[in-house]
Design an enzyme around this catalytic site. Structure first.
Site, mmCIF file in Angstrom:
data_model
loop_
_atom_site.group_PDB
_atom_site.id
_atom_site.type_symbol
_atom_site.label_atom_id
_atom_site.label_comp_id
_atom_site.label_asym_id
_atom_site.label_seq_id
_atom_site.Cartn_x
_atom_site.Cartn_y
_atom_site.Cartn_z
ATOM 1 N N GLY A 151 -11.638 5.177 -0.195
ATOM 2 C CA GLY A 151 -10.607 6.164 -0.471
ATOM 3 C C GLY A 151 -9.211 5.569 -0.448
ATOM 4 N N HIS A 152 -8.266 6.298 0.137
ATOM 5 C CA HIS A 152 -6.860 5.899 0.122
ATOM 6 C C HIS A 152 -6.573 4.723 1.043
ATOM 7 C CE1 HIS A 152 -2.609 6.470 -0.620
ATOM 8 N NE2 HIS A 152 -2.353 6.600 0.667
ATOM 9 N N PHE A 153 -7.366 4.562 2.094
ATOM 10 C CA PHE A 153 -7.190 3.466 3.048
ATOM 11 C C PHE A 153 -8.415 2.548 3.000
ATOM 12 C CE2 PHE A 153 -4.146 6.449 4.940
ATOM 13 C CZ PHE A 153 -3.113 5.609 5.328
ATOM 14 N N HIS B 39 0.854 -1.188 0.000
ATOM 15 C CA HIS B 39 0.000 0.000 0.000
ATOM 16 C C HIS B 39 0.889 1.236 0.000
ATOM 17 C CE1 HIS B 39 -2.295 3.200 2.309
ATOM 18 N NE2 HIS B 39 -2.991 3.034 1.204
#
Length: 285
Positions: A261-263, A101
């Site tokens: 989203g990003h996480f 990630h």
């Protein structure tokens, strides 16, 4: 079945890692991004530890690992890959899948290029390897890469509490699902004396990752590792085109664009755990 919290000494540094599962089972190495640490994978490890061996380290300057001052340690992605490589060597791990990630992608792809025969597969969760995935978020970073003296001041805004919260909550349809504890922990570490200089060094070094994208893509085309992309499609840092691009080099890559989203693990844990379990079951030993 227990998650254990261990520290080993590597090159004069204390390197912390979480480990779970039976060491004789197939291994998954989970590499975290900014501004977090291996804590990002605590819940996923809990979901997968019944069937797989899981290792999630903290890079130097992150989480519970040593954080020497920026002037005392070369904070680069090359060094991070060296440290993780040494950690896996110390643990006797020679065959593993990667879960990457954000910052975990440049660390993981360096390992894959070094040891292609060791990699059984790659799970990328908003872990970018293509310029198609770079959104306008990166414009101030590109200015700083071109002219560090003039461009670095603007990058310090990304170390604030507001910026950390934004990383966790942007693109999330229901922010009440986002546990605020991780952002609070991340910010406490970002606020440590000297941390801003550490992170700034990595921001500036990130431009070198973009330059290596063609090399990582060549690795993918040549070795064709199985790829699973579980990607928050609303991510304003690494956009969904970055996920789709993997299929250009690994045609049978599994691409899942999630409403997150990003996480994405923060709001799509059960879905990602199921996809990852199915993917890992299909890998050769």
């Amino acid at each position: 079945m227990t998650i254990r919290y261990r520290t080993v000494r590597i090159d004069g540094l204390d390197v912390f890692y979480r480990e779970a599962g039976d060491p004789s089972a197939p291994t998954l190495v989970l590499l975290h991004g900014f501004p977090t640490s291996s804590i990002a994978y605590q819940e996923l490890m809990g979901e997968l530890r019944d069937e797989f061996h899981l290792i999630a380290p903290d890079y130097p300057g992150f989480g519970h690992s040593s954080a020497p001052a920026a002037g005392e340690f070369g904070y680069t992605f090359d060094r991070f890959a060296d440290v993780v490589d040494r950690l896996l060597d110390t643990l006797g791990v020679r065959r593993y899948a990667l879960y990457v990630h954000d910052y975990g992608a440049p660390v993981g792809f360096r390992l894959a290029v070094r040891h292609p025969e060791w990699i059984t597969g790659i799970v990328t969760q908003n872990g970018n390897a293509y310029e198609e995935g770079l959104t306008p978020f990166w414009d101030p970073f590109k200015k700083a890469w071109a002219d560090p003296q003039a461009g670095t001041a603007a990058l310090r805004a990304y170390f604030t509490w507001e910026a950390t919260q934004w990383q966790y909550t942007h693109g999330v349809p229901d922010t009440t699902l986002v546990n605020p504890d991780k952002a609070l922990f991340d910010q406490a570490l970002l606020d440590r004396p000297g941390s801003a200089d550490i992170q700034l060094a990595l921001f500036l070094d990130y431009g070198g990752n973009v330059a290596l994208y063609p090399q990582w893509q060549e690795y993918l085309r040549t070795h064709r590792p199985p790829v699973l992309a579980v990607w928050g499609r609303n991510d304003e840092i690494f956009g969904p085109d970055g996920a789709r691009a993997f299929a250009g080099d690994v045609p049978d890559a599994r691409i899942h664009l999630l409403d997150a989203g990003h996480f994405p693990l923060e709001t799509r844990l059960a879905q990602i755990a199921a996809l990852t379990r199915d993917f890992l079951r299909g890998l050769s030993d």
